[in-house]
Enzyme design. Structure first.
Site, PDB file in Angstrom:
ATOM      1  CE  LYS A 129      -1.297   4.091  -2.701  1.00 61.03           C
ATOM      2  NZ  LYS A 129      -1.211   2.643  -2.444  1.00 61.03           N
TER       3      LYS A 129
ATOM      4  CD  GLU B  24       1.959  -1.722   3.132  1.00 61.16           C
ATOM      5  OE1 GLU B  24       2.002  -0.494   2.950  1.00 61.16           O
ATOM      6  OE2 GLU B  24       1.638  -2.544   2.246  1.00 61.16           O
TER       7      GLU B  24
ATOM      8  CG  HIS C 239      -1.990   0.984   1.215  1.00 57.93           C
ATOM      9  ND1 HIS C 239      -2.834   1.174   0.150  1.00 57.93           N
ATOM     10  CD2 HIS C 239      -2.357   1.915   2.151  1.00 57.93           C
ATOM     11  CE1 HIS C 239      -3.686   2.158   0.429  1.00 57.93           C
ATOM     12  NE2 HIS C 239      -3.411   2.632   1.628  1.00 57.93           N
TER      13      HIS C 239
ATOM     14  CG  HIS D 110      -3.122   7.097  -2.034  1.00 56.10           C
ATOM     15  ND1 HIS D 110      -3.872   6.122  -2.683  1.00 56.10           N
ATOM     16  CD2 HIS D 110      -3.379   6.938  -0.716  1.00 56.10           C
ATOM     17  CE1 HIS D 110      -4.540   5.433  -1.778  1.00 56.10           C
ATOM     18  NE2 HIS D 110      -4.265   5.911  -0.587  1.00 56.10           N
TER      19      HIS D 110
END
Lengths: 80, 412
Positions: free
Chosen positions: B336, B318, B307, B341
């Protein structure tokens, strides 16, 4: 064609993604893939352009562009 | 932990993308692989607000993928979705003219919906009154519409819906799409995600939360996942669409298969509206559920498409989750750094990128990773991509509301 017709064509080209070349006085709105919601939107835009109130029932999908121009002209004349 | 069901592989037979790194999956992939400066730039619509930059899709109008006759009545988010769907369908080789449309579903993810339209029409309401509000407001605003328009475009008459799990929406959509194949409800599912909300009200909202990067003097370096100098995410827009079919069906028709979606897990943090659980406990449930669904063990994972938002809290939580659950083995990357994002589209874009990663055997690097945060003890691919031919990858997506979605993808 009348000035009102030309202004209506300009509105259709500018706001509704139609090419000037595909707009013909005798074509109907449904032939141009303009459904009832699109006609409500056209009514809003035309109201600003021509200064007359256009109700939902004034322009129908099986009307031609020239019929719509005449409807608008009649409303403008009744104001004058 | 096993699911007790035999593994189910959904073949990714088509990919389409609209991103700040390029329009078209191949163009975007090349930019992502180069891993250079991000696509962040001033966004004209945001001028005058404190957070006035993002990763916008700048040349979409010129790409001319949507007929003008239709474009005026579609919010930008639906336009992106249709453009990506057209590309993905063409890539799949499926023929909408002859398929059984009742067996074709559409599941898209989206976080916000038609925000630009709503903002514009709200201005009309305040300035000119209710009688001037567009009759198109509702079909342009409602979050479900992008999926409906894809169905209209190609005659997909099967189940049709939009999943909303904030920044996990795109991944949730892909997971739900695979379930529709597994259950037999559909033979083909067009899935993915779309988002186009780089507008002042929405971005100011993110800015007021302190979620965004404020590195205004150095926009290209603002999105820097896992770096010690990261200070927030860079908002983006875009879409990705994947065409999924059961693996045996794809094989039978001789389709080119980019990768397989082989597992899906979802969970909730049950912790806080916007902050992730600091230890990633909820996210771990989703990772473990996805692995169980795929019938593979944590030691089998070669690659994690993280992510990796570039926010201080996400990246640390994370990283802890990855090292605790999967160990030090997987090569981790966050795209990203390049793309920013894209919120509800991000999970779909990352599922598409992960599919291409497996197909090409190449893991793209994390852009702007100059100095890895010392608390982040995982193997992050920085600067230069790796030609390591991963076989098994997971793609993580975590949304506000503590909503988590994790996909397992495997090489075809």
């Amino acid at each position: 064609m009348s000035d009102t017709y030309e202004r209506l064509v300009a509105l259709l080209a500018e706001g509704f993604g139609l090419e000037a070349g595909e707009i013909d006085p005798e074509r109907t709105f449904s032939e141009l893939e303009m459904d009832s919601l699109a006609l409500v939107e056209l009514g809003l835009t035309a109201q600003q352009e021509f200064g007359v109130t256009i109700a939902d029932e004034d322009i129908q999908s099986d009307d031609t562009i020239s019929q719509a121009a005449k409807t608008i002209e009649a409303k403008m004349a009744s104001l004058a | 932990m096993t699911s007790g069901r035999k593994p189910s592989h959904a073949a990714v037979t088509g990919i389409g993308m609209v991103t700040a790194a390029g329009i078209g999956a191949e163009t975007a992939w090349q930019t992502i692989c180069a891993g250079g400066a991000t696509a962040a730039a001033p966004v004209p619509a945001l001028a005058g607000t404190p957070a006035d930059f993002g990763c916008a899709v700048t040349d979409f109008g010129r790409a001319n993928t949507i007929e003008r006759r239709k474009a005026w009545r579609l919010d930008r988010s639906s336009q992106f979705a249709i453009a990506a769907a057209k590309e993905a369908l063409a890539d799949s080789g499926l023929e909408p003219a002859t398929w059984d449309g009742a067996r074709v579903g559409v599941v898209l993810g989206s976080g916000i919906g038609g925000a630009a339209t709503w903002e514009k029409q709200h201005r009309v309401l305040l300035d000119d009154g209710a009688q001037r509000v567009s009759s198109m407001l509702i079909p342009m605003l409602a979050i479900n519409m992008a999926a409906g328009y894809i169905a209209m475009e190609c005659g997909a008459r099967g189940p049709n819906l939009v999943t909303a799990t904030a920044c996990a929406s795109g991944a949730t959509a892909v997971g739900v799409a695979r379930d529709l194949l597994r259950s037999g409800a559909c033979d083909v599912v067009i899935t993915g995600g779309t988002e186009a909300c780089l507008v002042p009200s929405i971005i100011s909202g993110f800015s007021q939360m302190g979620a965004l990067s404020t590195r205004r003097g150095e926009l290209h370096a603002a999105s820097r996942p896992f770096d010690s100098d990261r200070d927030g995410f860079v908002p983006a827009e875009g879409a990705a669409v994947l065409v999924l079919e059961r693996a045996e069906d794809a094989r039978a028709r001789g389709a080119r298969v980019h990768a397989m979606v082989s597992g899906y897990g979802a969970s909730a943090d049950a912790h806080n509206a916007t902050a992730p659980d600091p230890e990633g406990v909820g996210a771990e449930l989703a990772v473990r559920a996805a692995l169980a669904d795929a019938g593979i063990g944590p030691g089998d994972v070669d690659h994690v498409n993280a992510h990796g938002t570039s926010t201080p809290l996400n990246d640390i939580a994370e990283a802890k989750l990855i090292s605790r659950t999967l160990g030090e083995r997987p090569a981790v990357t966050s795209v990203k750094g390049v793309l920013g994002h894209a919120l509800g589209a991000a999970g779909a874009i990352e599922a598409a990128v992960t599919s291409m990663t497996l197909e090409h055997g190449f893991i793209p690097p994390t852009a702007n990773l100059d100095s890895q945060d010392s608390q982040i003890e995982i193997d992050v691919v920085a600067k230069i991509g790796r030609d390591t031919h991963p076989e098994v990858a997971i793609s993580n997506s975590f949304g506000f509301g503590g909503q988590n979605a994790v996909l397992v993808l495997t090489r075809a």
